[in-house]
Design an enzyme around this catalytic site. Structure first.
Site, PDB file in Angstrom:
ATOM      1  N   HIS A 144      10.715   6.498  -6.631  1.00  0.00           N
ATOM      2  CA  HIS A 144       9.308   6.886  -6.785  1.00  0.00           C
ATOM      3  C   HIS A 144       9.188   8.014  -7.818  1.00  0.00           C
ATOM      4  O   HIS A 144       8.092   8.492  -8.087  1.00  0.00           O
ATOM      5  CB  HIS A 144       8.740   7.417  -5.470  1.00  0.00           C
ATOM      6  N   SER A 176      -4.453   2.529   1.101  1.00  0.00           N
ATOM      7  CA  SER A 176      -3.158   2.129   1.649  1.00  0.00           C
ATOM      8  C   SER A 176      -2.369   3.362   2.117  1.00  0.00           C
ATOM      9  O   SER A 176      -1.783   3.377   3.201  1.00  0.00           O
ATOM     10  CB  SER A 176      -2.377   1.356   0.578  1.00  0.00           C
TER      11      SER A 176
HETATM   12  P1  A3P Z   1      -1.962  -2.418   1.745  1.00  0.00           P
HETATM   13  O1  A3P Z   1      -1.842  -1.189   2.579  1.00  0.00           O
HETATM   14  O2  A3P Z   1      -3.123  -2.359   0.796  1.00  0.00           O
HETATM   15  O3  A3P Z   1      -1.988  -3.666   2.541  1.00  0.00           O
HETATM   16  P2  A3P Z   1       4.654  -0.033  -0.822  1.00  0.00           P
HETATM   17  O4  A3P Z   1       5.584  -1.162  -0.627  1.00  0.00           O
HETATM   18  O5  A3P Z   1       4.697   0.556  -2.206  1.00  0.00           O
HETATM   19  O6  A3P Z   1       4.803   0.982   0.251  1.00  0.00           O
HETATM   20  O7  A3P Z   1       3.183  -0.620  -0.753  1.00  0.00           O
HETATM   21  C1  A3P Z   1       2.662  -1.115   0.437  1.00  0.00           C
HETATM   22  C2  A3P Z   1       1.474  -1.956   0.086  1.00  0.00           C
HETATM   23  O8  A3P Z   1       1.915  -3.199  -0.459  1.00  0.00           O
HETATM   24  C3  A3P Z   1       0.658  -2.312   1.313  1.00  0.00           C
HETATM   25  O9  A3P Z   1      -0.665  -2.498   0.832  1.00  0.00           O
HETATM   26  C4  A3P Z   1       1.303  -3.614   1.736  1.00  0.00           C
HETATM   27  O10 A3P Z   1       0.517  -4.393   2.601  1.00  0.00           O
HETATM   28  C5  A3P Z   1       1.508  -4.274   0.378  1.00  0.00           C
HETATM   29  N1  A3P Z   1       2.569  -5.292   0.387  1.00  0.00           N
HETATM   30  C6  A3P Z   1       3.746  -5.275   1.061  1.00  0.00           C
HETATM   31  N2  A3P Z   1       4.431  -6.400   0.813  1.00  0.00           N
HETATM   32  C7  A3P Z   1       3.691  -7.136  -0.026  1.00  0.00           C
HETATM   33  C8  A3P Z   1       3.880  -8.432  -0.618  1.00  0.00           C
HETATM   34  N3  A3P Z   1       4.942  -9.158  -0.374  1.00  0.00           N
HETATM   35  N4  A3P Z   1       2.894  -8.896  -1.428  1.00  0.00           N
HETATM   36  C9  A3P Z   1       1.784  -8.165  -1.670  1.00  0.00           C
HETATM   37  N5  A3P Z   1       1.548  -6.955  -1.130  1.00  0.00           N
HETATM   38  C10 A3P Z   1       2.494  -6.432  -0.314  1.00  0.00           C
END
Ligand code: A3P
Length: 337
Positions: A144, A176
């Protein structure tokens, strides 16, 4: 995210002289850094223009002093909540596509965070770089950290390290992050209000923020060194997953062959890594949160949609965020539209 137990373990480690020196430098630096309220129970520290947890400042300094980059390293870079889980899965599947059968793929049994090492956390996993140094090439790592915090030997245009970055509309990122932060707050601790996190986010105070500066660091690098940094947008990957995957594969020097296209391998990867498929794997459904391990795999899956902000942000909040975004990106050639 802070994890006080990790620090407790570190204190007990017998570190060699080089590490001791870095840890001493970290200990001396930390109290001098500006502080702000964090989103969990932690505080954020302002380090080289970005708001990081103690854990990430330490990780960054350890990377500077002890990380041994290899030219074949691939780094999946994201600002939190921009699609880290998704991008880790996609890149892992692309580069290992000849090693596994899709019906019995590691992503059906493990969360991407167990398959792709988190650089700034694992650089000191057992107090050394051993867990990262021991990985076979090409190493797929995740971070990150802002681009500007990487050592020059990795960001120099002539170096071979590649970064695949994904970003997302800050309105969806904020929503999110807010949900995620509240899931992580221990029972009995009142939830953060949306107003409170909105205010922090707009001021740039969020993990690895300011969000906009994080995006710009990677965006500018992708313009200056297109062979080194590829910038994707969550919205584009949602809309055109096949095209985006081909772009990533080309960028990584492993384009899909006509034979693979005929076998619909790109489609297989898109399906395997889709929100629907991943969020329904047993390994990603369980809620394993505990005091020692405050994040469970299920916390990384919520809705996985574009534009959910509309269900949470007031028109005024969305307008303010759009204004900041416009101002920050003005003249840079970057936009979320
Ligand atoms: P939301 O909270 O909007 O649903 P990170 O992985 O960077 O922590 O981000 C998490 C966000 O990505 C969350 O968004 C999660 O639901 C979404 N996410 C996780 N897996 C995903 C996938 N396979 N395809 C699309 N979005 C995904």
């Amino acid at each position: 995210m802070e994890n006080s137990n990790i620090f407790a373990i570190e204190k007990e480690l017998k570190l060699d002289e080089g590490y001791q020196k870095t840890y001493k430098n970290v200990d001396e630096l930390l109290p001098t850094l500006p502080r702000s309220k964090g989103w969990w129970l932690d505080q954020l520290l302002q380090y080289q223009g970005f708001w990081l947890s103690t854990y990430s400042v330490r990780g960054s300094m350890l990377i500077d002093d002890h990380f041994n980059p290899r030219p074949t390293d691939i780094i999946v870079a994201t600002s939190p909540k921009c699609g880290t889980t998704w991008l880790r899965a996609l890149v892992f599947s692309i580069i290992n596509r000849n090693s596994f059968d899709f019906s019995d793929h590691p992503l059906r049994k493990a969360n991407p965070r167990d398959l792709v090492q988190f650089l700034e956390a694992n650089i000191r996993g057992d107090g050394s770089t051993a867990s990262i140094d021991g990985l076979p090439s090409p190493r797929l790592l995740s971070t990150h950290l802002p681009y500007s915090l990487f050592p020059e030997c990795m960001t120099d245009d002539t170096s071979a390290y590649r970064f695949v970055y994904i970003c997302r509309d800050p309105k969806d990122v904020l929503v999110s992050k807010w949900h995620f932060a509240n899931k992580l707050r221990p029972k009995g601790v009142p939830p953060l209000s949306l107003e409170e996190v909105f205010d922090l986010f707009c001021k740039g105070v969020s993990h690895y923020g300011p969000f906009w500066d994080h995006v710009l660091g990677y965006w500018k690098a992708s313009l200056e060194s297109p062979k080194k940094v590829l910038c994707l947008k969550y919205e584009d990957v949602k809309k055109e997953p096949l095209g985006c995957l081909r772009k990533v594969a080309n960028f990584l020097g492993v384009p899909f062959t006509p034979e693979e296209e005929n076998k619909e391998i790109v489609e297989e990867i898109v399906k395997l890594c889709s929100f629907e498929n991943m969020s329904n794997q047993d390994v990603n459904k369980s809620d394993t949160r505990s005091l020692e391990n405050p994040i469970s795999n299920s916390d990384f899956f919520r809705k996985g949609e574009v534009g959910d902000w509309v269900n949470h942000l007031s028109p005024q909040m969305s307008e303010i965020l759009d204004q900041i975004t416009e101002q920050k990106f003005q003249g840079t050639g970057f936009s979320f539209h």
